[in-house]
Design a protein around this motif. Sequence first.
Motif, PDB file in Angstrom:
ATOM      1  N   PHE A   1       0.857  -1.183   0.000  1.00 27.23           N
ATOM      2  CA  PHE A   1       0.000   0.000   0.000  1.00 27.23           C
ATOM      3  C   PHE A   1       0.898   1.240   0.000  1.00 27.23           C
ATOM      4  O   PHE A   1       2.000   1.223   0.552  1.00 27.23           O
ATOM      5  N   LEU A   2       0.385   2.316  -0.589  1.00 31.13           N
ATOM      6  CA  LEU A   2       1.117   3.592  -0.606  1.00 31.13           C
ATOM      7  C   LEU A   2       0.091   4.706  -0.701  1.00 31.13           C
ATOM      8  O   LEU A   2      -0.863   4.630  -1.487  1.00 31.13           O
ATOM      9  N   ALA A   3       0.284   5.737   0.102  1.00 32.76           N
ATOM     10  CA  ALA A   3      -0.655   6.859   0.111  1.00 32.76           C
ATOM     11  C   ALA A   3       0.071   8.161  -0.200  1.00 32.76           C
ATOM     12  O   ALA A   3       1.246   8.338   0.156  1.00 32.76           O
ATOM     13  N   CYS A   4      -0.645   9.065  -0.874  1.00 34.11           N
ATOM     14  CA  CYS A   4      -0.094  10.383  -1.163  1.00 34.11           C
ATOM     15  C   CYS A   4      -1.227  11.398  -1.228  1.00 34.11           C
ATOM     16  O   CYS A   4      -2.403  11.040  -1.202  1.00 34.11           O
ATOM     17  N   SER A   5      -0.857  12.679  -1.319  1.00 36.21           N
ATOM     18  CA  SER A   5      -1.827  13.765  -1.239  1.00 36.21           C
ATOM     19  C   SER A   5      -1.650  14.725  -2.403  1.00 36.21           C
ATOM     20  O   SER A   5      -0.653  15.452  -2.450  1.00 36.21           O
ATOM     21  N   PRO A   6      -2.587  14.780  -3.342  1.00 40.39           N
ATOM     22  CA  PRO A   6      -2.450  15.679  -4.495  1.00 40.39           C
ATOM     23  C   PRO A   6      -2.240  17.148  -4.135  1.00 40.39           C
ATOM     24  O   PRO A   6      -1.609  17.880  -4.902  1.00 40.39           O
ATOM     25  N   TYR A   7      -2.743  17.604  -2.992  1.00 41.44           N
ATOM     26  CA  TYR A   7      -2.554  19.015  -2.669  1.00 41.44           C
ATOM     27  C   TYR A   7      -1.101  19.349  -2.320  1.00 41.44           C
ATOM     28  O   TYR A   7      -0.738  20.526  -2.219  1.00 41.44           O
ATOM     29  N   LYS A   8      -0.266  18.314  -2.178  1.00 37.66           N
ATOM     30  CA  LYS A   8       1.166  18.553  -2.004  1.00 37.66           C
ATOM     31  C   LYS A   8       1.896  18.583  -3.345  1.00 37.66           C
ATOM     32  O   LYS A   8       3.071  18.944  -3.406  1.00 37.66           O
ATOM     33  N   PHE A   9       1.202  18.168  -4.431  1.00 34.24           N
ATOM     34  CA  PHE A   9       1.835  18.242  -5.750  1.00 34.24           C
ATOM     35  C   PHE A   9       0.923  18.949  -6.749  1.00 34.24           C
ATOM     36  O   PHE A   9       0.633  18.471  -7.817  1.00 34.24           O
ATOM     37  N   TYR A  10       0.488  20.176  -6.344  1.00 37.42           N
ATOM     38  CA  TYR A  10      -0.167  21.128  -7.250  1.00 37.42           C
ATOM     39  C   TYR A  10      -1.609  20.756  -7.582  1.00 37.42           C
ATOM     40  O   TYR A  10      -2.149  21.235  -8.576  1.00 37.42           O
ATOM     41  N   GLY A  11      -2.243  19.932  -6.739  1.00 36.16           N
ATOM     42  CA  GLY A  11      -3.620  19.540  -6.949  1.00 36.16           C
ATOM     43  C   GLY A  11      -4.525  19.993  -5.816  1.00 36.16           C
ATOM     44  O   GLY A  11      -4.120  20.764  -4.937  1.00 36.16           O
ATOM     45  N   PRO A  12      -5.757  19.508  -5.794  1.00 42.73           N
ATOM     46  CA  PRO A  12      -6.727  19.886  -4.766  1.00 42.73           C
ATOM     47  C   PRO A  12      -6.574  19.059  -3.497  1.00 42.73           C
ATOM     48  O   PRO A  12      -5.822  18.084  -3.445  1.00 42.73           O
ATOM     49  N   HIS A  13      -7.343  19.435  -2.487  1.00 42.32           N
ATOM     50  CA  HIS A  13      -7.290  18.759  -1.193  1.00 42.32           C
ATOM     51  C   HIS A  13      -8.078  17.450  -1.254  1.00 42.32           C
ATOM     52  O   HIS A  13      -9.289  17.413  -1.007  1.00 42.32           O
ATOM     53  N   THR A  14      -7.378  16.402  -1.579  1.00 41.67           N
ATOM     54  CA  THR A  14      -7.944  15.058  -1.606  1.00 41.67           C
ATOM     55  C   THR A  14      -6.821  14.077  -1.329  1.00 41.67           C
ATOM     56  O   THR A  14      -5.656  14.470  -1.203  1.00 41.67           O
ATOM     57  N   GLY A  15      -7.139  12.799  -1.213  1.00 40.89           N
ATOM     58  CA  GLY A  15      -6.125  11.788  -0.928  1.00 40.89           C
ATOM     59  C   GLY A  15      -6.174  10.666  -1.937  1.00 40.89           C
ATOM     60  O   GLY A  15      -7.212  10.407  -2.553  1.00 40.89           O
ATOM     61  N   VAL A  16      -5.035   9.993  -2.114  1.00 41.20           N
ATOM     62  CA  VAL A  16      -4.915   8.884  -3.065  1.00 41.20           C
ATOM     63  C   VAL A  16      -4.233   7.711  -2.366  1.00 41.20           C
ATOM     64  O   VAL A  16      -3.232   7.892  -1.656  1.00 41.20           O
ATOM     65  N   LEU A  17      -4.777   6.530  -2.582  1.00 45.60           N
ATOM     66  CA  LEU A  17      -4.189   5.311  -2.027  1.00 45.60           C
ATOM     67  C   LEU A  17      -3.945   4.309  -3.139  1.00 45.60           C
ATOM     68  O   LEU A  17      -4.859   3.990  -3.904  1.00 45.60           O
ATOM     69  N   PHE A  18      -2.715   3.825  -3.217  1.00 48.54           N
ATOM     70  CA  PHE A  18      -2.406   2.656  -4.050  1.00 48.54           C
ATOM     71  C   PHE A  18      -2.465   1.421  -3.172  1.00 48.54           C
ATOM     72  O   PHE A  18      -1.991   1.426  -2.027  1.00 48.54           O
ATOM     73  N   GLY A  19      -3.044   0.355  -3.718  1.00 45.83           N
ATOM     74  CA  GLY A  19      -2.987  -0.943  -3.054  1.00 45.83           C
ATOM     75  C   GLY A  19      -2.918  -2.026  -4.107  1.00 45.83           C
ATOM     76  O   GLY A  19      -3.617  -1.942  -5.131  1.00 45.83           O
ATOM     77  N   LYS A  20      -2.080  -3.003  -3.905  1.00 44.89           N
ATOM     78  CA  LYS A  20      -2.080  -4.141  -4.826  1.00 44.89           C
ATOM     79  C   LYS A  20      -3.495  -4.704  -4.884  1.00 44.89           C
ATOM     80  O   LYS A  20      -4.161  -4.855  -3.853  1.00 44.89           O
ATOM     81  N   LYS A  21      -3.946  -5.010  -6.089  1.00 41.28           N
ATOM     82  CA  LYS A  21      -5.344  -5.375  -6.294  1.00 41.28           C
ATOM     83  C   LYS A  21      -5.796  -6.492  -5.358  1.00 41.28           C
ATOM     84  O   LYS A  21      -6.862  -6.417  -4.731  1.00 41.28           O
ATOM     85  N   GLU A  22      -4.977  -7.512  -5.235  1.00 36.38           N
ATOM     86  CA  GLU A  22      -5.371  -8.639  -4.399  1.00 36.38           C
ATOM     87  C   GLU A  22      -5.410  -8.257  -2.924  1.00 36.38           C
ATOM     88  O   GLU A  22      -6.191  -8.817  -2.144  1.00 36.38           O
TER      89      GLU A  22
END
Length: 419
Positions: free
Chosen positions: A230-251
């Motif tokens: 799993f990996l999480a990041c925040s678009p508002y730290k890279f020139y985007g809006p205040h939201t969150g993003v999570l990567f997770g291996k599909k399984e």
Amino acid sequence: MSAATVSRGASTTRVAPLEQIRARFPALERVHEGRPVAYFDGPGGTQVPESVVEAMRDYLLHHNANTDWAYATSIETDALIASARSALADFLNADPSEIAFGNNMTTLTFHVARALGAAWGPGDEIVITDLDHHANVAPWRRLERERGVTVRTVGVNLERGQLDWASLKSAIGPRTRLLAIGAASNAIGTINDVARAGRLAHDVGATVFVDAVHYAPHALVDVRAFDCDFLACSPYKFYGPHTGVLFGKKERIEALDVPRLDPAHDNSPDRLETGTLNHEGMVGAGAAVDFFASLATGATRRKRLETAFAGLHARSQELVERLWSGLSALKGVTLYGPTPDQPRTPTVSFTLRGHDSREIAQHLAKRAIFVSHGDFYAATIVDLLGHSTDGLLRVGCACYSAPEEVERLIAGVAELKPR
């Protein structure tokens, strides 16, 4: 002025000129106390290019609807969300089915922590680090109370500002169920070798959760190279809006014991996205990735991102070297974190003897230099450095930061004399 060229062995990397990048940020037109504002507060949230705002505006004005219905604006919303998911997948080198959106990284991490923790109990162990933002600490600490797990902590070499690898190796063992580690420290700029740390965790069958919030604006994430679960990041730290993003291996996403509504989709990543989400924020996050990609050329969006990040890194390296040398030359200033020749982001934190961090920030703000101060929710490392009361002054360079702004900042700090 032609595009900047940065040497990379036998090849060259081209990225848009600084003045062209700056022209895309309306915030840079702001004047404060009679001077143009220099934004060094990017580690807490960057300014936003006009293209990102326009993408969100266009969605709200022309496509706004809920999902999964058989009329034009709903179908358009589905397509725009899918496009945003694809953009973030390119940004992280993932598959779109592995990208989930949420309110922010903290909320997403609590969500994943509770889902994973449902299968753990006394005797199970979680490993965290003293270098991390508390968004990658508190969710796992909570499982101590809720599930009776044991949390082990990895120490930091304070002189170098880097993780203590002997401490990490000793913390991971046969009972380890998860390693929670930051890709970069938002407090002192350290970049961690998460792939190396992840191998230690995977060798004992543990899950790896990476906080890439501070890393993602400065180095291109590659979840395949990290081999994280799993990996999480925040678009508002890279020139985007205040939201969150999570990567997770599909399984892994599809195995999570998450709370959900029975009528909702149960596939990855939808099962992580409860309720109606911030559609305009998702669209804006995708537009932020496209902003990065627009700064360079390449056959694919991922290739354009690789080129853009390589060129921006070279520029930021020059800025952080100047910041480090200029600030370290000032009497009474103490710098924290790795030196510029070590893996680090262009984020520099320091103290000035006799002045707390808020006082320095207020002094610089009067000179239209905006910086952040305090513990930045990385309270453990700031406390270990001896500044839990007065905090650190944090200066972060972004893609729009200019050399003359760095000189203004150094000159502004120089006006304050140590006590």
